[in-house]
Write a protein that holds these residues in place. Structure first.
Motif, PDB file in Angstrom:
ATOM      1  N   ASN A 188       0.573  -1.138  -0.005  1.00 28.49           N
ATOM      2  CA  ASN A 188       0.329   0.098  -0.132  1.00 28.49           C
ATOM      3  C   ASN A 188       0.931   0.993  -0.068  1.00 28.49           C
ATOM      4  OD1 ASN A 188      -2.233  -1.719   0.032  1.00 28.49           O
ATOM      5  ND2 ASN A 188      -2.797  -0.999   2.179  1.00 28.49           N
ATOM      6  N   MET A 189       2.146   1.069   0.677  1.00 27.01           N
ATOM      7  CA  MET A 189       2.812   1.903   0.515  1.00 27.01           C
ATOM      8  C   MET A 189       3.547   2.855  -1.069  1.00 27.01           C
ATOM      9  SD  MET A 189       6.964   3.106   1.591  1.00 27.01           S
ATOM     10  CE  MET A 189       7.312   1.593   0.264  1.00 27.01           C
ATOM     11  N   ILE A 190       3.565   1.394  -1.887  1.00 27.18           N
ATOM     12  CA  ILE A 190       4.094   1.503  -3.044  1.00 27.18           C
ATOM     13  C   ILE A 190       2.657   2.735  -3.648  1.00 27.18           C
ATOM     14  CG2 ILE A 190       4.705   0.427  -4.929  1.00 27.18           C
ATOM     15  CD1 ILE A 190       7.186   1.366  -3.197  1.00 27.18           C
ATOM     16  N   LEU A 191       1.872   2.316  -3.752  1.00 19.51           N
ATOM     17  CA  LEU A 191       0.692   2.459  -3.962  1.00 19.51           C
ATOM     18  C   LEU A 191       0.278   3.516  -4.040  1.00 19.51           C
ATOM     19  CD1 LEU A 191      -1.651  -0.972  -3.575  1.00 19.51           C
ATOM     20  CD2 LEU A 191      -0.617   0.221  -6.429  1.00 19.51           C
ATOM     21  N   TYR A 192       0.192   4.303  -2.788  1.00 14.99           N
ATOM     22  CA  TYR A 192       0.009   5.971  -2.197  1.00 14.99           C
ATOM     23  C   TYR A 192       1.511   6.442  -2.904  1.00 14.99           C
ATOM     24  CZ  TYR A 192      -3.561   5.864   0.916  1.00 14.99           C
ATOM     25  OH  TYR A 192      -5.228   5.732   1.299  1.00 14.99           O
ATOM     26  N   LEU A 193       2.376   5.695  -2.872  1.00 15.30           N
ATOM     27  CA  LEU A 193       4.040   6.411  -3.695  1.00 15.30           C
ATOM     28  C   LEU A 193       3.654   7.302  -4.758  1.00 15.30           C
ATOM     29  CD1 LEU A 193       6.907   5.012  -2.088  1.00 15.30           C
ATOM     30  CD2 LEU A 193       6.226   8.190  -1.958  1.00 15.30           C
ATOM     31  N   ALA A 194       3.164   5.694  -5.490  1.00 12.93           N
ATOM     32  CA  ALA A 194       2.760   6.362  -6.831  1.00 12.93           C
ATOM     33  C   ALA A 194       1.513   7.381  -7.220  1.00 12.93           C
ATOM     34  CB  ALA A 194       2.462   4.697  -7.475  1.00 12.93           C
TER      35      ALA A 194
END
Length: 307
Positions: A188-194
């Motif tokens: 989820n961190m990667i999704l929010y980063l994108a």
């Protein structure tokens, strides 16, 4: 002269397929691998489970009898353990989803701007996602043991007596939730980063020129623009929370006192420990309906909030 021209010009036959029909056939050929896979690996098993849920089928004796909705009636009306399992699943989801999303958003905000070592920290927080779930659960099972566990030894150095995390009902669920959050928060961190990197910086710059503080920029600019990504993350995390099995299987086995007996693990017990495939299939269909209903509710709330 006209007869001579007709003799020279060949008779042109109309094509067997029109251009529109050929384009349609080509389109179907391109999507056919995905469509066939969808039929074989999704719709096929789904209809099979629906049929099995209407039977009383023992995996050992290989004897099956059609019983209609008796399995559903047993689960919903006659089996008190079912509602305990549903309650545990809801508690697990309520504990995991907000904590996972809040931690993922915090990490994404902290790691969205470039600084020395940002790639390293992103890698560290994402690494548990690609780690074997069973290996992860085994390590945490040793860390969360009673007096001999590493966590309790750390707490003992500051004068705190830690509980037996995985053997006390009130603490076992919390321990499983936290370890699951640490395992999956990187995704989820990667999704929010994108999503954060896709937001134009002009919006923040304009708000900053108007005198908005950092908190106001996040509340009035960043957070509304993250709403679509938040919905996707919420749906994915909710579905994943109801499907959790490996952590429960390895760390607690559904105990203590059925305190961590969630729906996915209960389905496994009924199907592969008690060999009652028909009843397990009915439970699987009930879980499918619950997850589908929760997903639809979240999507409707999102659409209502966007209006």
């Amino acid at each position: 002269m006209t007869e001579r021209a007709n003799a020279v010009t060949p008779n042109r036959q109309k094509p067997w397929l029109t251009l529109k029909m050929r384009e349609m056939m080509e389109a179907w050929l391109f999507v056919s691998p995905t469509f066939i896979g969808f039929l074989i690996f999704f719709l096929g098993p789904l209809f099979a489970v629906m049929y099995y849920s209407l039977t009383e089928w023992n995996l050992l004796t290989q004897q099956a009898a059609f019983v209609g909705v008796a399995n559903y009636e047993n689960a919903l009306l006659d089996n008190p353990d079912f509602w305990l399992v549903v309650r545990n699943s809801v508690i697990f989801a309520i504990g995991l989803v907000p904590l996972n999303m809040a931690l993922a958003l915090g990490l994404a905000l902290a790691l969205s701007r470039p600084f020395f070592g940002v790639v390293f920290f992103r890698t560290v927080f994402f690494a548990p996602v690609i780690t074997s779930a069973i290996a992860w659960a085994i390590v945490w099972k040793f860390l969360l043991q009673g007096e001999g566990g590493f966590i309790n030894q750390i707490l003992a150095t500051v004068g705190v007596t830690g509980p037996n995390w995985l053997r006390e009902p009130n603490w076992a669920m919390a321990a499983v939730i936290v370890t699951r959050v640490i395992k999956m928060v990187g995704l989820n961190m990667i999704l929010y980063l994108a999503a954060l990197q896709a937001i134009p910086r002009d919006y923040e710059d304009a708000a900053r020129l108007e005198g908005a503080s950092r908190r106001q920029i996040f509340a009035m600019v960043t957070w509304p623009l993250l709403a679509p990504t938040t919905l996707v993350i919420m749906v994915i995390t909710t579905i994943g929370s109801f499907k959790v099995f490996d952590h429960i299987y390895q760390m607690t086995g559904g105990g203590p006192e059925n305190g961590t007996l969630v729906l996915a693990f209960y389905i496994y017990q009924q199907g592969f420990k008690f060999f009652n495939i028909g009843y397990a299939s009915a439970l699987a269909m009930i879980m499918f309906v619950i997850v589908m209903a929760l997903t639809l509710v979240q999507v409707m709330l999102r659409r209502k909030g966007a209006q």
